[in-house]
Design a protein around this motif. Structure first.
Motif, PDB file in Angstrom:
ATOM      1  N   LYS A   1       0.777  -1.099   0.063  1.00 51.62           N
ATOM      2  CA  LYS A   1       0.020  -0.078   0.039  1.00 51.62           C
ATOM      3  C   LYS A   1       0.880   1.335  -0.088  1.00 51.62           C
ATOM      4  N   TYR A   2       1.913   1.393   0.793  1.00 55.15           N
ATOM      5  CA  TYR A   2       2.544   2.538   1.077  1.00 55.15           C
ATOM      6  C   TYR A   2       3.961   2.460   0.434  1.00 55.15           C
ATOM      7  N   ALA A   3       4.563   1.314  -0.129  1.00 56.40           N
ATOM      8  CA  ALA A   3       6.028   1.594  -0.174  1.00 56.40           C
ATOM      9  C   ALA A   3       6.210   0.719  -1.916  1.00 56.40           C
ATOM     10  N   HIS A   4       7.299   0.502  -2.213  1.00 56.09           N
ATOM     11  CA  HIS A   4       7.621   0.047  -3.737  1.00 56.09           C
ATOM     12  C   HIS A   4       8.423  -1.343  -3.428  1.00 56.09           C
ATOM     13  N   PRO A   5       7.559  -2.403  -3.297  1.00 59.08           N
ATOM     14  CA  PRO A   5       8.290  -3.649  -3.028  1.00 59.08           C
ATOM     15  C   PRO A   5       9.293  -4.042  -4.413  1.00 59.08           C
ATOM     16  N   ILE A   6      10.409  -4.724  -4.053  1.00 56.09           N
ATOM     17  CA  ILE A   6      11.461  -4.813  -5.301  1.00 56.09           C
ATOM     18  C   ILE A   6      12.247  -5.937  -5.010  1.00 56.09           C
ATOM     19  N   GLY A   7      12.687  -6.898  -5.751  1.00 54.41           N
ATOM     20  CA  GLY A   7      13.418  -8.040  -5.659  1.00 54.41           C
ATOM     21  C   GLY A   7      14.843  -7.456  -5.226  1.00 54.41           C
ATOM     22  N   LEU A   8      15.347  -8.090  -4.526  1.00 54.25           N
ATOM     23  CA  LEU A   8      16.973  -7.803  -3.978  1.00 54.25           C
ATOM     24  C   LEU A   8      17.825  -7.951  -4.870  1.00 54.25           C
ATOM     25  N   SER A   9      17.851  -8.605  -5.834  1.00 51.26           N
ATOM     26  CA  SER A   9      18.859  -8.684  -7.128  1.00 51.26           C
ATOM     27  C   SER A   9      18.777  -7.422  -7.779  1.00 51.26           C
ATOM     28  N   LEU A  10      17.286  -7.000  -8.150  1.00 50.55           N
ATOM     29  CA  LEU A  10      16.966  -5.723  -8.816  1.00 50.55           C
ATOM     30  C   LEU A  10      17.473  -4.579  -8.170  1.00 50.55           C
TER      31      LEU A  10
END
Length: 331
Positions: free
Chosen positions: A58-67
């Protein structure tokens, strides 16, 4: 006037840089499980974990660690960027955490100890043996080289059976074992098994993930696997050759099982040594994680990435933690 200690000063300095310069957060979890006694403080309940992921989506931008690492290297970091990681590789990562991650489409990286797959970790077995045993605590004495463990019996027998005392005893034993090499840990655990009189529990509900389960965990594009040594030793206690063996074997075992390259590594107990960092770089890992609490930003050392370990708190507590370290508030 009481001056803050060095640790407090360093934390404040990191926080101030985070508020001024911004950056991304890497979150760390161990177990997602509801437990009666969170002796080591590493468990987050499924309910609270779900609320954390809801807040991230809802509030953040989840992203894969390698990316995230690629973005750091290119100096192109998206705002409100957060990566989720898990250490050790508990079976509940598959059965509890992955369904939640899939529901909210949040990528994660799981760092696995390959020497425990399908088995109970030594620290969890230690907790079970101590809490279930009826043996007097002061009767356990151990010498390993120049190191010794002896419990000062300041409590009566009745008081020593209380859970709080048993938990304190367990944590003292944990720190003693943590200072030992793997072979000495195994020897001490044999002594503790004999002392406790507690029978083998069979398959533990808090065991590490098995090879078959690991393949299921990695199925799809949401979960990336990383190495975490074979037996989770404190690397600073090991010779260069033993560090090399522990790091290399975990990478080799995972790559053989998955048939693909393992890019990430997590230092056991969160600390890199000069030798372990050099080994990780030389073995072809592209990044490695510590447990130092700080944001990451372009220019951060990708072989000593910092992380924030998550507590068993509700959504409000979780969001408060995000807001403390993010320059742009998440709500």
């Amino acid at each position: 006037m009481r001056l803050p200690g060095a640790k407090t000063t360093r934390t404040f300095s990191r926080w101030l840089r985070a508020r001024v310069l911004g950056g991304a957060l890497i979150l760390g979890y161990h177990r997602i499980s509801a437990v009666e006694n969170n002796v080591y403080g590493v468990c987050v309940s499924p309910e609270n974990f779900t609320s954390h992921m809801v807040a991230l989506r809802k509030y953040a931008h989840p992203i894969g660690l390698s990316l995230l690492v690629q973005c750091l290297k290119k100096y192109l970091l998206p705002p409100k960027c957060v990566a989720v990681t898990f250490d050790d590789g508990y079976a509940d990562t598959l059965y509890v955490a992955k369904p939640v991650l899939e529901t909210y489409d949040i990528p994660a990286t799981v760092f696995v100890c390959t020497g425990y797959m399908g088995k109970e970790f030594w620290w969890d077995e230690l907790e079970r043996l101590v809490t279930c045993s009826q043996t007097e605590l002061h009767t356990l004495h151990m010498h390993v080289g120049r190191k010794q463990f002896k419990w000062n019996a300041t409590k009566t027998s009745l008081e020593a059976r209380q859970p709080a005392v048993r938990h304190k005893f367990c944590r003292a034993l944990y720190h003693f074992l943590l200072s030992l090499d793997v072979d000495d840990q195994n020897h001490v655990m044999e002594l503790i098994r004999s002392w406790s009189g507690v029978p083998d529990s069979g398959i533990s509900p808090r065991r590490a993930i098995s090879e078959e389960e690991l393949l299921r965990l990695a199925d799809g594009e949401l979960i990336e696997l990383g190495a975490h040594t074979s037996h989770h030793p404190r690397l600073s206690q090991l010779s260069f050759a033993r560090q090399e063996e522990e790091i290399q074997s975990s990478k080799r075992d995972l790559e053989a099982l998955l048939g693909s390259n393992i890019a990430g590594f997590s230092y056991p107990n969160g600390r890199a040594t000069v030798d372990s960092k050099r080994l990780v770089q030389g073995m072809g890992f592209t990044y490695a994680c510590t447990s130092q609490p700080d944001v990451v930003r372009p220019g951060s050392d990708v072989y000593e990435l910092t992380r924030f370990w998550q507590q068993d708190v509700d959504a409000n507590g979780f969001v408060k933690g995000l807001n403390r370290w993010m320059r742009t508030r998440v709500h």
